[in-house]
Design a protein around this motif. Structure first.
Motif, PDB file in Angstrom:
ATOM      1  N   LYS A  50       1.727   8.942  -1.768  1.00 54.05           N
ATOM      2  CA  LYS A  50       2.133   8.603  -0.393  1.00 54.05           C
ATOM      3  C   LYS A  50       1.872   9.735   0.590  1.00 54.05           C
ATOM      4  CE  LYS A  50       5.335   5.029  -1.665  1.00 54.05           C
ATOM      5  NZ  LYS A  50       6.687   4.513  -1.707  1.00 54.05           N
ATOM      6  N   THR A  51       1.828  10.972   0.104  1.00 52.70           N
ATOM      7  CA  THR A  51       1.536  12.088   1.006  1.00 52.70           C
ATOM      8  C   THR A  51       0.057  12.439   1.050  1.00 52.70           C
ATOM      9  OG1 THR A  51       1.936  13.759  -0.709  1.00 52.70           O
ATOM     10  CG2 THR A  51       3.821  13.088   0.636  1.00 52.70           C
ATOM     11  N   CYS A 103      -3.509   8.181   2.800  1.00 51.80           N
ATOM     12  CA  CYS A 103      -3.034   7.372   3.920  1.00 51.80           C
ATOM     13  C   CYS A 103      -4.220   7.008   4.798  1.00 51.80           C
ATOM     14  CB  CYS A 103      -1.960   8.109   4.711  1.00 51.80           C
ATOM     15  SG  CYS A 103      -2.479   9.705   5.332  1.00 51.80           S
ATOM     16  N   LEU A 104      -4.120   5.858   5.424  1.00 47.12           N
ATOM     17  CA  LEU A 104      -5.143   5.402   6.353  1.00 47.12           C
ATOM     18  C   LEU A 104      -4.552   5.448   7.745  1.00 47.12           C
ATOM     19  CD1 LEU A 104      -6.454   2.303   4.375  1.00 47.12           C
ATOM     20  CD2 LEU A 104      -7.431   4.590   4.435  1.00 47.12           C
ATOM     21  N   GLU A 105      -5.106   6.299   8.584  1.00 50.57           N
ATOM     22  CA  GLU A 105      -4.609   6.438   9.947  1.00 50.57           C
ATOM     23  C   GLU A 105      -5.754   6.252  10.926  1.00 50.57           C
ATOM     24  OE1 GLU A 105      -2.792  10.242  10.319  1.00 50.57           O
ATOM     25  OE2 GLU A 105      -1.190   9.774   8.917  1.00 50.57           O
ATOM     26  N   GLY A 106      -5.492   5.521  11.970  1.00 50.67           N
ATOM     27  CA  GLY A 106      -6.490   5.346  13.012  1.00 50.67           C
ATOM     28  C   GLY A 106      -7.779   4.720  12.516  1.00 50.67           C
ATOM     29  N   VAL A 107      -7.667   3.829  11.549  1.00 50.96           N
ATOM     30  CA  VAL A 107      -8.856   3.209  10.970  1.00 50.96           C
ATOM     31  C   VAL A 107      -9.117   1.874  11.648  1.00 50.96           C
ATOM     32  CG1 VAL A 107      -9.863   2.272   8.874  1.00 50.96           C
ATOM     33  CG2 VAL A 107      -8.474   4.336   8.761  1.00 50.96           C
ATOM     34  N   ASP A 108     -10.275   1.754  12.300  1.00 46.27           N
ATOM     35  CA  ASP A 108     -10.654   0.493  12.921  1.00 46.27           C
ATOM     36  C   ASP A 108     -11.411  -0.385  11.946  1.00 46.27           C
ATOM     37  OD1 ASP A 108      -9.553   1.259  15.382  1.00 46.27           O
ATOM     38  OD2 ASP A 108     -11.403   2.265  15.981  1.00 46.27           O
ATOM     39  N   TRP A 168       0.839  -1.197   0.000  1.00 47.90           N
ATOM     40  CA  TRP A 168       0.000   0.000   0.000  1.00 47.90           C
ATOM     41  C   TRP A 168       0.867   1.237   0.000  1.00 47.90           C
ATOM     42  CZ3 TRP A 168      -5.030   1.314  -0.383  1.00 47.90           C
ATOM     43  CH2 TRP A 168      -5.380   2.594   0.031  1.00 47.90           C
TER      44      TRP A 168
END
Length: 96
Positions: A79-80, A83-88, A56
């Motif tokens: 890439k900037t 992005c997937l952050e804090g994904v449950d 990814w």
């Protein structure tokens, strides 16, 4: 797509739409350009009918509306920007 957007919580907004291509070409076609639901979102194209073929987010075609055209972003831009952050969990819906 309109049903999905309509059903979103009031304070949510779509950021991207995703579709796949049969081969490894992830450039937008003319049909893709016309069918994109909004020019204010990213359009992400997965190759090989969605099979992840690289780490990814390598291998994805990520397009952004700029100066009257859907431009495919460079690998560094992707890439900037993607992005997937804090994904449950991810809300996935198939509209075929």
């Amino acid at each position: 797509m309109s049903a999905m957007v309509r059903d979103m919580p009031e304070d949510w907004r779509p950021l991207a739409q995703i579709h796949s291509h049969p081969g490894f070409d992830t450039e937008h076609s003319r049909y893709d350009d016309v069918m994109t639901s909004s020019r204010k979102i990213l359009s992400v194209v997965f190759p090989a009918y969605g099979k992840l073929v690289a780490s990814w987010p390598d291998g994805l075609g990520v397009h952004e509306w700029q100066v009257d055209y859907w431009h495919m972003l460079s690998a560094q831009q992707v890439k900037t920007r993607l992005c997937l952050e804090g994904v449950d969990s991810v809300d996935m819906r198939d509209f075929r």
